[in-house]
Design an enzyme around this catalytic site. Structure first.
Site, PDB file in Angstrom:
ATOM      1  N   GLU A 278       1.634  11.348  -2.606  1.00 54.95           N
ATOM      2  CA  GLU A 278       1.925  11.423  -1.075  1.00 54.95           C
ATOM      3  C   GLU A 278       3.079  11.488   0.201  1.00 54.95           C
ATOM      4  OE1 GLU A 278       0.977   6.866  -0.026  1.00 54.95           O
ATOM      5  OE2 GLU A 278      -0.016   7.947   2.568  1.00 54.95           O
TER       6      GLU A 278
ATOM      7  N   CYS B  59      -2.856   6.501   2.035  1.00 53.99           N
ATOM      8  CA  CYS B  59      -2.980   6.140   3.654  1.00 53.99           C
ATOM      9  C   CYS B  59      -3.216   7.555   4.579  1.00 53.99           C
ATOM     10  CB  CYS B  59      -2.140   5.287   3.860  1.00 53.99           C
ATOM     11  SG  CYS B  59      -2.182   3.927   3.303  1.00 53.99           S
TER      12      CYS B  59
ATOM     13  N   ASN C 150      -9.516   6.704   0.652  1.00 52.85           N
ATOM     14  CA  ASN C 150      -8.508   5.882  -0.093  1.00 52.85           C
ATOM     15  C   ASN C 150      -8.506   4.484   0.153  1.00 52.85           C
ATOM     16  OD1 ASN C 150      -6.246   6.206  -1.095  1.00 52.85           O
ATOM     17  ND2 ASN C 150      -5.117   5.490   0.880  1.00 52.85           N
ATOM     18  N   GLU C 151      -7.626   3.343   0.758  1.00 56.37           N
ATOM     19  CA  GLU C 151      -7.649   2.411   0.282  1.00 56.37           C
ATOM     20  C   GLU C 151      -9.104   1.648   1.195  1.00 56.37           C
ATOM     21  OE1 GLU C 151      -4.159   0.213   1.153  1.00 56.37           O
ATOM     22  OE2 GLU C 151      -3.888   0.124  -1.051  1.00 56.37           O
TER      23      GLU C 151
HETATM   24  O1  AHR Z   1       1.547   3.338  -1.346  1.00 58.05           O
HETATM   25  C1  AHR Z   1       2.099   3.689  -0.308  1.00 58.05           C
HETATM   26  C2  AHR Z   1       0.606   2.574  -0.088  1.00 58.05           C
HETATM   27  O2  AHR Z   1       0.421   1.642  -0.868  1.00 58.05           O
HETATM   28  C3  AHR Z   1      -0.488   3.882   0.171  1.00 58.05           C
HETATM   29  O3  AHR Z   1      -0.420   4.986   1.042  1.00 58.05           O
HETATM   30  C4  AHR Z   1      -1.614   3.006   0.394  1.00 58.05           C
HETATM   31  O4  AHR Z   1      -2.646   3.566  -0.184  1.00 58.05           O
HETATM   32  C5  AHR Z   1      -1.602   1.383  -0.247  1.00 58.05           C
HETATM   33  O5  AHR Z   1      -1.344   0.687   1.073  1.00 58.05           O
END
Ligand code: AHR
Length: 658
Positions: free
Chosen positions: A49, A244, A375-376
């Protein structure tokens, strides 16, 4: 009463205290002919990321910050120079109607014969290596006067010139001018000066400086030392571009892959969401140029032998921030982006996006097999959107396996809700995230022992032990954290029939430009080091084997007895037995691995990752303080006898005799 007291005393004497090992030799049994699970080639991978200056200022080797003047403050990173009283001016122009993807450029007007110009500070300086070649380029256009020259100077932190060249723009139209030079010194904090020779005006855009020595010597490519660290892991997959960053703080700043391919001058730059995320680690100069874009991500995966796993926005912005979502009836373009991505990666060159890939220099397909939907994400709004994406993708590409999200934590209401519904929907792969204490990792070594063997597969997509607290800026990549992850991973491996993929997160961090700690690999402008966690990941990647076989102690799975954690696998490709055994206690322990069902060679190797101090860390100055040490070991028949050092993670490899 007296009798009871005596019995208690005797028991206390015979039993080791909690966590204290018994000094007697432990006999571990390995039934190497009882295969329990097949290990996927994707089992251990990496999660990339653009956080902590991982891309711009990190692995993307561009040395000029704000090269196209598109930061919110157009001259951020730049400084006007007036040498010896020279005079001139800099005008920022915006041609958004003609060039919406790269609207700004500057017009530099020199009123002196020499010495007027500007300098760029780089990303916490520019890392320069003695005797290496550097390639400068600029889009330039003369506005009036002919005969202007541009003096290019690389300057060390003392203000001395350590490399220089000139370019002489000749065109009244935008044209790329280039120059190269060799640096005369090592310098981690160099800057770049552009000085105008002659009087008149010149328009400048895309001012760029790259080392020649990039990964695979690709022009405008990636930092070789950082990619080498990834290649050295031999990861099974590469998840990109996040995280994110996929979601954006708001939909406007979400990751849009189509804007990250083609000419870098036309990749529309946006703010990096980590620019403003943490008040304690502000990064006002953190933007995304997308110089590392989707073609480069796919190529990177290919280069390091990893299966590509792109994660694509599913019409939802970060649920920790704005929570914006796209109305269901307007998701069409988002779904289309995903379908087009599959065609871009896999389509024949006769298709629209396959042709695009070929035009960009990669006619060969990338063999994309998996894709992440969001993603999350969590909640009903995610499920609704996931269903829509799943239907559209599987209708056209039934063989693509989709990764779906169970939210930010591995338990609790959010997790339970998503987990239940996604299982009901027969999702392919569930992405679980855990950022927790080392204690959590030790205690959760059995997490997957009772998972439904017929349900979705698990992707432990983001995890890292947090030495202080989740997202605390005080977190360290210490040995205790790495040891707890190594123990936990024996549980992932034992359950490889359910857990198909796992990746530590985040991957990279610049020692001056980070927002989130801990991270797997740290770097400055010239150097980098792998943390103890990196070496744990690497040992798992390099020793994943192909088939899980049981290792037991007194007929029980080894999940923390006297601080011992173990898993064992066969490698059908190399014909070896591989044992991973951790002694997490502070005492050394004697171990005897009695191996049944195969005949072992008379010697093998032991790779040891160990420190007596749980607080040990690696650093730029001591990069190998905690790092693997390999040695030969001898066997006695089918027994491997070892003394397990305190706080040690051990990988044993022994050839199988036919
Ligand atoms: O790894 C850091 C962040 O942690 C990532 O962007 C996200 O997916 C998670 O909340």
């Amino acid at each position: 009463m007296k009798k009871c007291f005596l019995i208690l005393c005797a028991t206390a004497f015979l039993m080791p205290a909690f966590g204290q090992p018994n000094n007697a030799e432990k006999i571990f049994t390995i039934d190497a002919d009882k295969i329990k699970a097949h290990i996927q080639p994707t089992m251990y991978g990496i999660f990339f990321e653009d956080i902590n200056m991982s891309a711009d200022g990190g692995v993307y080797a561009e040395l000029v910050k704000n090269r196209s003047f598109e930061f919110k403050m157009p001259l951020m990173g730049w400084k006007e120079i007036k040498q010896d009283g020279a005079d001139g001016s800099i005008l920022v122009l915006n041609r958004s109607r003609d060039n919406p993807d790269n609207p700004r450029y500057i017009q530099v007007t020199s009123k002196s014969a020499d010495g007027y110009g500007l300098s760029n500070e780089g990303f916490h300086g520019m890392g320069i290596k003695k005797d290496d070649k550097y390639n400068f380029s600029v889009l330039a256009r003369l506005s009036g006067a002919a005969g202007l020259g541009l003096r290019i100077e690389l300057v060390n932190s003392k203000g001395e010139v350590i490399g220089n060249s000139t370019v002489s723009p000749t065109s009244m139209e935008w044209k790329k001018d280039t120059a190269s030079f060799i640096a005369s010194e090592n310098e981690p904090k160099a800057s770049l000066r552009l000085l105008i020779k002659g009087t008149g005006s010149v328009d400048l855009d895309m001012v760029s400086l790259f080392p020649q020595d990039t990964w695979k010597q690709r022009p405008g490519g990636l930092r070789a030392d950082l990619v080498q660290k990834l290649a050295d892991m031999k990861p099974g997959f590469l998840r990109f571009p996040g995280g994110c960053i996929v979601e954006g703080r708001e939909l406007y700043t979400r990751y849009q892959w189509k804007r990250t391919i083609g000419d870098v001058a036309n990749r529309r730059m946006i703010i990096n969401r980590w620019n403003t995320e943490f008040a304690h680690r502000p990064a006002p100069d953190y933007y995304q140029t997308f110089g590392l874009g989707f073609l480069e991500y796919f190529e990177l995966a290919e280069d390091i032998g990893a299966s590509p796993l792109p994660i694509i926005n599913c019409g939802m912005a970060c649920q920790f921030n704005t929570c914006e979502v796209v109305p269901i009836n307007q998701l069409g373009p988002y779904v289309q982006d995903m379908l087009d991505l599959i065609e871009f990666a896999n389509g024949p060159v006769t298709t629209k996006w396959g042709k695009k890939r070929a035009e960009l220099g990669h006619p060969k397909p990338f063999n994309l097999k998996m894709l992440g939907v969001g993603n999350e994400q969590w909640g009903d709004q995610y499920i609704e959107r996931y269903k829509l994406f799943e239907k559209a993708i599987h209708a056209k590409y039934p063989q693509i396996r989709l990764v779906s999200s169970t939210g930010p934590s591995p338990d609790g209401d959010i997790f339970n809700h998503s987990n239940k519904i996604l299982r009901g929907l027969k999702a392919d792969i569930l992405d679980e995230h855990y950022y927790s204490s080392p204690d959590w990792f030790f205690k959760n070594v059995k997490r997957y022992d009772n998972y439904d063997r017929k349900g979705p597969k698990i992707f432990a997509g983001e995890y890292a032990a947090q030495s202080v607290a989740t997202v605390s800026p005080e977190n360290k990549n210490d040995w205790e954290c790495a040891l707890s992850e190594a123990a936990f991973m024996t549980g992932l491996e034992r359950n490889a029939d359910v857990v198909n993929m796992a990746s530590y997160a985040p991957l990279f961090a610049h020692v001056e430009g980070w927002q989130w700690t801990p991270d797997l690999i740290w770097f400055d402008n010239l150097r980098s080091y792998g943390t103890p966690d990196y070496y744990v990941q690497q040992l798992y990647c390099l020793n994943k084997g192909t088939d899980v076989v049981p290792v037991t102690l007194n007929n029980e799975t080894v999940t923390g007895q006297d601080g011992c954690y173990a898993s064992s696998v066969l490698d059908a490709n190399t014909h070896e037995l591989i044992i991973k055994i951790e002694n997490s206690s502070k005492e050394e322990q004697k171990a005897d691995f009695a191996v049944n069902g195969v005949k072992l060679a008379s010697n093998g190797t032991l790779t040891l990752l160990q420190s007596d101090d749980l607080n040990s860390v690696n650093s730029l100055d001591k990069p190998l303080a905690v790092s693997p040490q390999k040695r030969e070991i001898g066997l006695t028949g089918n027994h491997i006898k070892l003394t397990l050092k305190p706080y040690s993670f051990n990988v044993i490899r022994v050839k199988l005799n036919k």
